[in-house]
Design a protein around this motif. Structure first.
Motif, PDB file in Angstrom:
ATOM      1  N   ILE A 165      -0.785  -6.243   8.595  1.00 41.82           N
ATOM      2  CA  ILE A 165       0.005  -5.959   8.141  1.00 41.82           C
ATOM      3  C   ILE A 165       0.296  -4.926   7.758  1.00 41.82           C
ATOM      4  CG2 ILE A 165       1.716  -6.895   6.515  1.00 41.82           C
ATOM      5  CD1 ILE A 165       0.877  -9.613   6.798  1.00 41.82           C
ATOM      6  N   LEU A 166      -0.534  -4.604   6.948  1.00 47.19           N
ATOM      7  CA  LEU A 166      -0.809  -2.859   6.528  1.00 47.19           C
ATOM      8  C   LEU A 166      -0.230  -1.501   7.841  1.00 47.19           C
ATOM      9  CD1 LEU A 166      -3.545  -1.922   4.125  1.00 47.19           C
ATOM     10  CD2 LEU A 166      -0.917  -2.442   3.639  1.00 47.19           C
ATOM     11  N   VAL A 167      -1.267  -2.232   9.124  1.00 51.31           N
ATOM     12  CA  VAL A 167      -0.474  -1.207  10.338  1.00 51.31           C
ATOM     13  C   VAL A 167      -0.434  -1.543  10.818  1.00 51.31           C
ATOM     14  CG1 VAL A 167      -2.668  -0.889  12.268  1.00 51.31           C
ATOM     15  CG2 VAL A 167      -3.788  -1.527  10.694  1.00 51.31           C
ATOM     16  N   ASN A 168       0.049  -3.109  11.085  1.00 52.10           N
ATOM     17  CA  ASN A 168       1.597  -2.628  11.614  1.00 52.10           C
ATOM     18  C   ASN A 168       2.468  -2.167  10.556  1.00 52.10           C
ATOM     19  OD1 ASN A 168       1.326  -4.148  14.023  1.00 52.10           O
ATOM     20  ND2 ASN A 168       0.637  -6.008  12.924  1.00 52.10           N
ATOM     21  N   GLY A 177      10.630   7.230   9.836  1.00 48.13           N
ATOM     22  CA  GLY A 177      10.390   8.511   8.723  1.00 48.13           C
ATOM     23  C   GLY A 177      10.335   7.348   7.318  1.00 48.13           C
ATOM     24  N   ALA A 178      10.032   6.622   7.290  1.00 48.94           N
ATOM     25  CA  ALA A 178       9.457   5.524   5.378  1.00 48.94           C
ATOM     26  C   ALA A 178       8.912   5.960   5.034  1.00 48.94           C
ATOM     27  CB  ALA A 178      10.161   4.260   5.901  1.00 48.94           C
ATOM     28  N   MET A 179       8.272   6.036   3.946  1.00 52.92           N
ATOM     29  CA  MET A 179       7.046   5.985   2.886  1.00 52.92           C
ATOM     30  C   MET A 179       6.932   4.765   2.967  1.00 52.92           C
ATOM     31  SD  MET A 179       5.515   8.404   1.181  1.00 52.92           S
ATOM     32  CE  MET A 179       6.885   9.652   0.540  1.00 52.92           C
ATOM     33  N   PRO A 180       5.719   4.915   3.527  1.00 56.60           N
ATOM     34  CA  PRO A 180       4.622   3.740   2.622  1.00 56.60           C
ATOM     35  C   PRO A 180       3.881   3.256   1.193  1.00 56.60           C
ATOM     36  CG  PRO A 180       3.171   4.672   4.121  1.00 56.60           C
ATOM     37  CD  PRO A 180       4.267   5.399   3.633  1.00 56.60           C
ATOM     38  N   THR A 181       4.408   2.446   0.545  1.00 53.67           N
ATOM     39  CA  THR A 181       4.109   2.199  -0.589  1.00 53.67           C
ATOM     40  C   THR A 181       2.678   1.892  -1.005  1.00 53.67           C
ATOM     41  OG1 THR A 181       5.249   0.815  -1.929  1.00 53.67           O
ATOM     42  CG2 THR A 181       6.065   3.478  -1.540  1.00 53.67           C
ATOM     43  N   VAL A 182       1.750   1.179  -1.796  1.00 51.12           N
ATOM     44  CA  VAL A 182       0.573   0.196  -1.912  1.00 51.12           C
ATOM     45  C   VAL A 182       0.141   0.349  -3.531  1.00 51.12           C
ATOM     46  CG1 VAL A 182      -0.629   0.865   0.196  1.00 51.12           C
ATOM     47  CG2 VAL A 182      -0.817   1.969  -1.329  1.00 51.12           C
ATOM     48  N   HIS A 183      -0.151  -1.351  -3.417  1.00 53.08           N
ATOM     49  CA  HIS A 183      -0.687  -1.880  -4.792  1.00 53.08           C
ATOM     50  C   HIS A 183      -1.693  -1.821  -4.884  1.00 53.08           C
ATOM     51  CE1 HIS A 183      -1.123  -5.570  -8.464  1.00 53.08           C
ATOM     52  NE2 HIS A 183      -1.774  -4.844  -7.444  1.00 53.08           N
ATOM     53  N   ALA A 184      -2.585  -1.310  -4.812  1.00 52.54           N
ATOM     54  CA  ALA A 184      -4.211  -0.639  -4.626  1.00 52.54           C
ATOM     55  C   ALA A 184      -5.071  -2.055  -5.277  1.00 52.54           C
ATOM     56  CB  ALA A 184      -4.308   0.341  -4.049  1.00 52.54           C
ATOM     57  N   GLU A 185      -5.076  -3.036  -5.326  1.00 48.77           N
ATOM     58  CA  GLU A 185      -6.170  -3.719  -5.710  1.00 48.77           C
ATOM     59  C   GLU A 185      -6.618  -4.597  -4.468  1.00 48.77           C
ATOM     60  OE1 GLU A 185      -5.750  -4.901  -9.948  1.00 48.77           O
ATOM     61  OE2 GLU A 185      -3.880  -5.731  -9.151  1.00 48.77           O
ATOM     62  N   ASN A 186      -8.019  -4.851  -4.189  1.00 48.42           N
ATOM     63  CA  ASN A 186      -8.589  -5.603  -2.995  1.00 48.42           C
ATOM     64  C   ASN A 186      -8.779  -7.256  -3.614  1.00 48.42           C
ATOM     65  OD1 ASN A 186     -10.400  -7.573  -1.794  1.00 48.42           O
ATOM     66  ND2 ASN A 186     -11.793  -5.808  -0.829  1.00 48.42           N
ATOM     67  N   GLY A 187      -7.061  -7.851  -3.200  1.00 50.12           N
ATOM     68  CA  GLY A 187      -6.471  -8.871  -3.338  1.00 50.12           C
ATOM     69  C   GLY A 187      -8.312 -10.532  -2.831  1.00 50.12           C
TER      70      GLY A 187
END
Ligand code: URP
Ligand code: ZN
Ligand code: ZN
Length: 480
Positions: A165-168, A177-187
């Protein structure tokens, strides 16, 4: 009503100047010494005080349906509480359930947000993937002014985005032209560690940080950064809570990658001892993700802000009251994750940041409004005291004090993580679109007065770097 603020010092992210500010029609119309203003203009005396851009909290969750319940703070109560604390804009999150069309979720959140007392905008989460998500992302950017998409790398079996999903989604972000943001924890790690703690009989809130150690956050931050590096687009990491993820961001930035980091007022000031408190209600009230960390991580976060490797401060305001937290009495993994802070962020950051000498006043403005406005493409309309900007202004009394308490705060939650902390430096006046909505303890927030803020897509920088890349220039090798 036309208003002139006289006698104060304007503090922007780049410069401080003693000057008057004239507001009318919701905008800043003029800035200058001894301004001539029309007869009948209301005069505000800001002698000895600072005139700063209203705060932007780029990470809130008003009335979020989450973990089997709904956050107690709605868009009216939450934005009103923000105004009481000098925050005049929020960027909240539309979070579709898996399989829910993004546009349906967006429309639902817009309906909820109509009652906002202050300006608001939306990041939209990508929690699943198919062609309709691809299409809806385009509609959101091109027609609705959404320029950032959120990816939860945690919350397995709920809203977690896996690498596919992240890569797509990142690829679609480049196109738009949109900024990706992440909640970064290994689920996956969190999921396994939660089961492990419960199997060991650790069922109370002390199990929460044990199931989400800093390495879990560091791994996910690094993975997201590397995916963004390969795909050549910027990345914004929300609620950086520990040295492990800050180090990954710092390294990437040192290597020229455009990675931004946000930290929370709570993570700067509160440590993980709260989870070992014998009172369940107290400990559970602090359950949020990522969790509060050992003190050494707080020191790292302050250094991150001071060095500029972290640019923004937020709250992740997501309120659950004691009766909602009680669901996890016998299993910490069921405690709804979230804490409050939209009312307190500016004051605690001033007190612990500026009063301590860690941040200059200008850096404070950068960290509380200007940097978020720049990163999310609404500067200088927001985040600056300049002619033509929205008249979202806080007059800051550096001598004023307040002892924070759930008994007196305006947030719709029965707990305050900063309870008992006396802060020096508080808003005396808040203006939202030119209206005086907070005056020395008198909250005059108006239901529905907030506007939706469209944020335009990013242009040049996004695609240009991609065209220069080795990957992009690559051609197939001709063979006999
Ligand atoms: O615990 C938290 N942070 N709750 C809100 C959802 C999120 O992860 O941002
Ligand atoms: Zn999060
Ligand atoms: Zn959040």
């Amino acid at each position: 009503m036309a208003t002139v603020i006289r006698g104060g010092t304007v503090v922007n992210a780049d410069v401080s100047v003693k000057t008057d500010v004239y507001l009318d029609g919701g905008k800043i119309q003029a800035i200058g010494v001894d301004l001539d203003v029309p007869a009948g203009t209301k005069v505000i005396d800001a002698g000895g005080q600072y005139i700063m851009p209203g705060g932007i909290d780029p990470h809130t969750h008003m009335q979020l349906p989450f973990m089997g319940t709904v956050a107690s703070e709605d868009f009216y109560t939450g934005t009103a509480a923000g105004l009481a604390g000098g925050t005049t804009s929020i960027i909240d999150f539309v979070i579709p359930s898996p399989q829910q069309p993004l546009m349906d979720a967006y429309n639902q959140w817009q309906e909820w947000a109509q009652k906002s007392a202050a300006d608001y905008s939306f990041h939209v989460a990508v929690t699943w993937w198919d062609d309709s998500v691809y299409k809806d992302m385009g509609e959101l950017v091109n027609q609705h002014g959404v320029n950032s998409f959120k990816h939860f790398m945690a919350y397995k079996n709920a809203i977690m985005a896996d690498d596919e999903i992240l890569v797509n989604s990142f690829r679609r972000c480049i196109e738009l032209g949109a900024m990706p943001t992440v909640h970064a924890e290994n689920g996956e790690l969190v999921f396994q560690l939660q089961k492990e703690m419960l199997a060991r009989g650790i069922t109370g809130p002390e199990g929460h940080p044990l199931s989400r150690p800093p390495a879990v956050e560091g791994e996910a931050t690094n993975r997201a950064i590397k995916i963004a590096e390969v795909m050549e687009l910027p990345l914004y990491v929300v609620h950086v809570s520990c040295k492990d993820s800050l180090d990954a961001i710092t390294k990437a930035r040192n290597e020229g990658q455009r990675v931004y980091g946000e930290c929370l007022a709570g993570h700067l000031l509160i440590d993980d001892s709260v989870y070992r408190n014998e009172n369940f209600e107290f400990a559970a009230a602090h359950v949020m993700s990522p969790p509060f960390r050992e003190k050494k991580h707080q020191a790292a976060l302050w250094q991150g802000l001071q060095s500029g490797n972290l640019q923004t401060t937020a709250t992740d305001h997501c309120c659950f009251c004691a009766d909602q937290k009680a669901v996890g009495k016998d299993d910490f993994s069921l405690i709804p994750n979230g804490t409050a802070g939209v009312e307190d962020r500016m004051a605690v950051l001033w007190d612990a940041g500026v009063n301590s000498g860690r941040l200059t006043m200008n850096e404070f403005v950068g960290a509380t409004s200007a940097n978020a406005a720049k990163i999310f493409n609404i500067y200088p309309r927001k985040g600056s005291i300049s002619v033509g900007a929205d008249a979202d202004i806080v007059i800051w009394d550096p001598e004023g004090t307040r002892t924070i308490s759930a008994k007196t705060h305006h947030q719709n939650i029965d707990f305050n993580i900063f309870e008992g902390r006396t802060v020096k430096g508080i808003p005396s006046h808040t203006f939202s679109n030119g209206n005086l909505v907070w005056l020395n303890g008198d909250l005059r927030a108006e239901r529905g007065a907030g506007n939706y803020i469209k944020r335009p897509a990013f242009t040049a920088g996004f695609k240009a770097s991609r065209l220069n890349s080795e990957q992009h220039k690559a051609t197939a090798v001709k063979r006999n």
